[in-house]
Design a protein around this motif. Structure first.
Motif, PDB file in Angstrom:
ATOM      1  N   UNK A 154      12.126  14.512  -6.298  1.00  0.00           N
ATOM      2  CA  UNK A 154      13.343  15.550  -5.978  1.00  0.00           C
ATOM      3  C   UNK A 154      13.664  15.785  -7.610  1.00  0.00           C
ATOM      4  N   UNK A 155      13.522  16.698  -8.174  1.00  0.00           N
ATOM      5  CA  UNK A 155      13.735  16.730  -9.710  1.00  0.00           C
ATOM      6  C   UNK A 155      15.318  16.731 -10.027  1.00  0.00           C
ATOM      7  N   UNK A 156      15.395  15.673 -11.054  1.00  0.00           N
ATOM      8  CA  UNK A 156      16.946  15.280 -11.388  1.00  0.00           C
ATOM      9  C   UNK A 156      17.620  14.482 -10.513  1.00  0.00           C
ATOM     10  N   UNK A 157      16.884  14.100  -9.014  1.00  0.00           N
ATOM     11  CA  UNK A 157      17.676  13.440  -8.253  1.00  0.00           C
ATOM     12  C   UNK A 157      17.117  12.149  -7.947  1.00  0.00           C
ATOM     13  N   UNK A 158      15.759  12.045  -7.238  1.00  0.00           N
ATOM     14  CA  UNK A 158      15.215  10.875  -6.997  1.00  0.00           C
ATOM     15  C   UNK A 158      13.937  10.830  -6.676  1.00  0.00           C
ATOM     16  N   UNK A 159      13.183   9.853  -6.830  1.00  0.00           N
ATOM     17  CA  UNK A 159      11.757   9.620  -6.471  1.00  0.00           C
ATOM     18  C   UNK A 159      11.805   8.519  -5.101  1.00  0.00           C
ATOM     19  N   UNK A 160      11.185   9.172  -4.056  1.00  0.00           N
ATOM     20  CA  UNK A 160      11.129   8.363  -2.987  1.00  0.00           C
ATOM     21  C   UNK A 160       9.668   7.779  -2.626  1.00  0.00           C
ATOM     22  N   UNK A 161       9.432   6.489  -2.363  1.00  0.00           N
ATOM     23  CA  UNK A 161       8.148   6.021  -1.993  1.00  0.00           C
ATOM     24  C   UNK A 161       8.061   5.409  -0.602  1.00  0.00           C
ATOM     25  N   UNK A 162       6.966   5.859  -0.050  1.00  0.00           N
ATOM     26  CA  UNK A 162       6.643   5.032   1.356  1.00  0.00           C
ATOM     27  C   UNK A 162       5.671   4.135   1.326  1.00  0.00           C
ATOM     28  N   UNK A 163       5.807   2.806   1.685  1.00  0.00           N
ATOM     29  CA  UNK A 163       4.598   1.845   1.589  1.00  0.00           C
ATOM     30  C   UNK A 163       4.523   1.172   2.861  1.00  0.00           C
ATOM     31  N   UNK A 164       3.225   0.747   2.865  1.00  0.00           N
ATOM     32  CA  UNK A 164       2.977  -0.251   4.068  1.00  0.00           C
ATOM     33  C   UNK A 164       2.976  -1.775   3.475  1.00  0.00           C
ATOM     34  N   UNK A 165       3.772  -2.561   3.620  1.00  0.00           N
ATOM     35  CA  UNK A 165       3.721  -4.006   3.092  1.00  0.00           C
ATOM     36  C   UNK A 165       3.018  -5.049   3.923  1.00  0.00           C
ATOM     37  N   UNK A 166       2.040  -5.486   3.312  1.00  0.00           N
ATOM     38  CA  UNK A 166       1.176  -6.669   4.163  1.00  0.00           C
ATOM     39  C   UNK A 166       2.175  -7.900   4.309  1.00  0.00           C
ATOM     40  N   UNK A 167       2.260  -8.468   5.336  1.00  0.00           N
ATOM     41  CA  UNK A 167       3.182  -9.671   5.209  1.00  0.00           C
ATOM     42  C   UNK A 167       2.357 -10.646   6.046  1.00  0.00           C
ATOM     43  N   UNK A 168       2.093 -11.904   5.617  1.00  0.00           N
ATOM     44  CA  UNK A 168       1.091 -12.938   6.025  1.00  0.00           C
ATOM     45  C   UNK A 168       1.712 -13.504   7.288  1.00  0.00           C
ATOM     46  N   UNK A 169       0.904 -13.520   8.358  1.00  0.00           N
ATOM     47  CA  UNK A 169       1.481 -14.145   9.752  1.00  0.00           C
ATOM     48  C   UNK A 169       1.231 -15.669   9.715  1.00  0.00           C
ATOM     49  N   UNK A 170       2.480 -16.273   9.706  1.00  0.00           N
ATOM     50  CA  UNK A 170       2.413 -17.685   9.841  1.00  0.00           C
ATOM     51  C   UNK A 170       1.525 -18.418  10.811  1.00  0.00           C
ATOM     52  N   UNK A 171       0.789 -19.106  10.263  1.00  0.00           N
ATOM     53  CA  UNK A 171      -0.357 -19.880  11.329  1.00  0.00           C
ATOM     54  C   UNK A 171      -1.555 -19.120  11.414  1.00  0.00           C
ATOM     55  N   UNK A 172      -1.759 -18.193  10.596  1.00  0.00           N
ATOM     56  CA  UNK A 172      -3.138 -17.208  10.977  1.00  0.00           C
ATOM     57  C   UNK A 172      -3.470 -17.221   9.373  1.00  0.00           C
ATOM     58  N   UNK A 209       0.904  -1.067  -0.152  1.00  0.00           N
ATOM     59  CA  UNK A 209      -0.135   0.072   0.003  1.00  0.00           C
ATOM     60  C   UNK A 209       0.975   1.093  -0.003  1.00  0.00           C
ATOM     61  N   UNK A 210       0.971   1.941  -1.171  1.00  0.00           N
ATOM     62  CA  UNK A 210       1.750   3.191  -1.322  1.00  0.00           C
ATOM     63  C   UNK A 210       0.810   4.370  -0.301  1.00  0.00           C
ATOM     64  N   UNK A 211       1.692   4.932   0.554  1.00  0.00           N
ATOM     65  CA  UNK A 211       1.183   5.908   1.525  1.00  0.00           C
ATOM     66  C   UNK A 211       1.561   7.527   1.237  1.00  0.00           C
TER      67      UNK A 211
END
Length: 497
Positions: A54-72, A47-49
């Protein structure tokens, strides 16, 4: 479409949104994350938050990654940061040894799981992935994410507070990331697994000695409002843990005022008025009580605004020209206005930082407090109200601003309120960055913020008897003041001497 055109800005907004939203880059990112996990099928939605360019330098993106909880059948959210561009790779390599050491510690303490590694680099995409709790600038983040360290730290902080209590302390805490911004800031939430043994605690991390200064300022502001805030309080930190460079805050019930602005009511109107009363009280906080504060003047605010909006001219050149003209005119106009000595200012006074609780409004987040023109806080709040009313497509903006000024304005110098409108115009440009780059209507919403800033500037120039230098904007809502009346003082309930 290619990455070079997106990073340079040649591809305009389409290029940025291609990197953030299109199938090929998203597939590459998911492949990198699967390779980092102990089992690829653990990866859920990403999920992109938030995103920054920054022109000419970089794109930065912050995500919440959902990870499966083992056994559930459930998932847990894990914040990550992804950077595309040579700057991001340079930053990563510069802190490479520190990152490697932090990653090793996270793996030893079990804080990386279910990830096998917390970084990935893909040179052909100029991509760098960083998974929480990794950040070379905040080496304490790994241990502050460890429930065992959290338990011991909170127990020690409670004991050091000198507050006697027979209540047993929680034995375990759940740790949740509220904000993960590598190199900038981190906020964590600690919830006791046995709620009967304690309440929620928030942790805000710092580099250097910044936490000690904020602890002092927030404590003094809280004590001052307890005496002069007319029922509005400020959250005071529980402790400053020097060895961890962290401030601990008690959890708050309720919700930010920005949430309540979705549904205007008499209760919201009263809260706006009380926020004005509290802000006026803060502006009377003696410097001797607040302690040393960094200075901040109008030129510094304009400079910050220009930096915050430096991506807009690249993506939409016509908007960039309008911003340059507006900021230049604002500086010229400021030189004509009478000034007053600087006072204590909150520095980031907005509806997100006014917490609506059953016991009454509570102000939070004094990290940006300065010695500055009090008109800065007023103008920022007025601009913030404009943003939320536009976002929620709610009528009643003028009434909301009026109610806030009813609380603030009695006894305030007229010249301060005029300068507040100038700050409002500048802040409308600055907060345009809060429009998310990956929203399909980014351009129209950003343009709307700039047009509103132009409208505020037009009306202010007319108020002062000057010719409006910005083009008139059809459909722009009339303000509290007219050329004939000047800035109208609010009247009615809440006025005070």
């Amino acid at each position: 479409m290619n990455l070079a055109d997106a990073l340079s800005g040649r591809a305009k907004l389409e290029g940025i949104q291609w990197v953030l939203l299109s199938a090929a880059p998203r597939r590459v990112l998911r492949d990198q994350l699967k390779a980092l996990l102990s089992a690829p099928n653990m990866l859920g939605p990403c999920r992109l938050r938030r995103a920054r360019f920054k022109p000419g330098r970089k794109i930065t993106a912050y995500y919440d990654v959902l990870v499966h909880i083992e056994g559930t059948e459930g998932y847990s959210a894990r914040p990550i940061t992804v950077t595309w561009g040579s700057d991001g790779q340079a930053d990563w390599r510069q802190g490479g040894d520190d990152l490697a050491e932090m990653q090793a510690e996270a793996l030893r303490q079990g804080m990386a799981a279910p990830f096998r590694q917390l970084t990935a680099e893909l040179p052909e995409w100029s991509m760098h992935v960083q998974v929480s709790p990794l950040d070379a600038q905040f080496p304490q983040l790994v241990r502050l994410s460890d429930p065992r360290h959290v338990r011991d730290m909170l127990a020690a902080a409670h004991a050091a507070s000198g507050v006697a209590s027979d209540q047993p302390r929680p034995g375990q805490y759940a740790v949740t990331f509220i904000r993960y911004r590598p190199g900038k800031r981190h906020v964590l939430r600690y919830d006791p697994l046995d709620a009967a043994k304690g309440g929620t605690v928030f942790a805000k991390l710092y580099t250097g000695e910044g936490g000690a200064r904020v602890f002092r300022v927030a404590t003094q502001a809280g004590e001052w409002l307890a005496q002069h805030g007319a029922g509005v309080t400020a959250v005071r930190p529980l402790a400053c843990v020097a060895e961890d460079r962290v401030l601990l805050y008690p959890g708050l019930s309720g919700a930010p005022l920005s949430d309540h602005l979705r549904r205007p009511s008499q209760g919201v109107a009263r809260c706006l008025e009380r926020a004005g009363v509290a802000l006026h009280a803060l502006h009377r906080l003696p410097q001797a009580v607040a302690g040393p504060l960094p200075p901040h003047d109008f030129a510094a605010e304009v400079s910050e605004t220009a930096r915050a909006s430096d991506h807009i001219p690249v993506l939409v050149p016509s908007m960039g020209a309008a911003i340059d003209a507006l900021l230049h005119r604002a500086q010229e106009l400021h030189e004509r206005l009478p000034l007053e000595p600087p006072t204590f200012t909150h520095g980031d006074f907005k509806s997100d930082h006014v917490w609506v609780a059953p016991a009454g409004p509570t102000l939070i987040d004094f990290d940006s407090s300065h010695l500055a023109d009090p008109a800065l806080d007023i103008g920022k709040f007025l601009a913030d109200l404009q943003l939320w009313h536009t976002t929620y497509d709610q009528p009643g903006l003028e009434q909301a601003q009026e109610r806030f000024l009813v609380g603030y304005a009695p006894g305030a110098p007229q010249e301060r309120l005029v300068r507040a409108r100038l700050y409002e115009a500048v802040e409308l440009v600055k907060i345009a960055r809060r429009v998310r780059l990956f929203d399909r209507d980014w351009e129209s919403r950003t343009e709307q913020a700039i047009r509103r800033a132009q409208g505020v500037m037009n009306d202010l120039e007319l108020t002062l008897g000057l010719p409006a230098t910005q083009p008139s904007l059809s459909g722009f809502q009339k303000r509290h003041y007219t050329r004939r009346e000047g800035l109208r003082q609010p009247s009615g309930k809440g006025a005070r001497g």
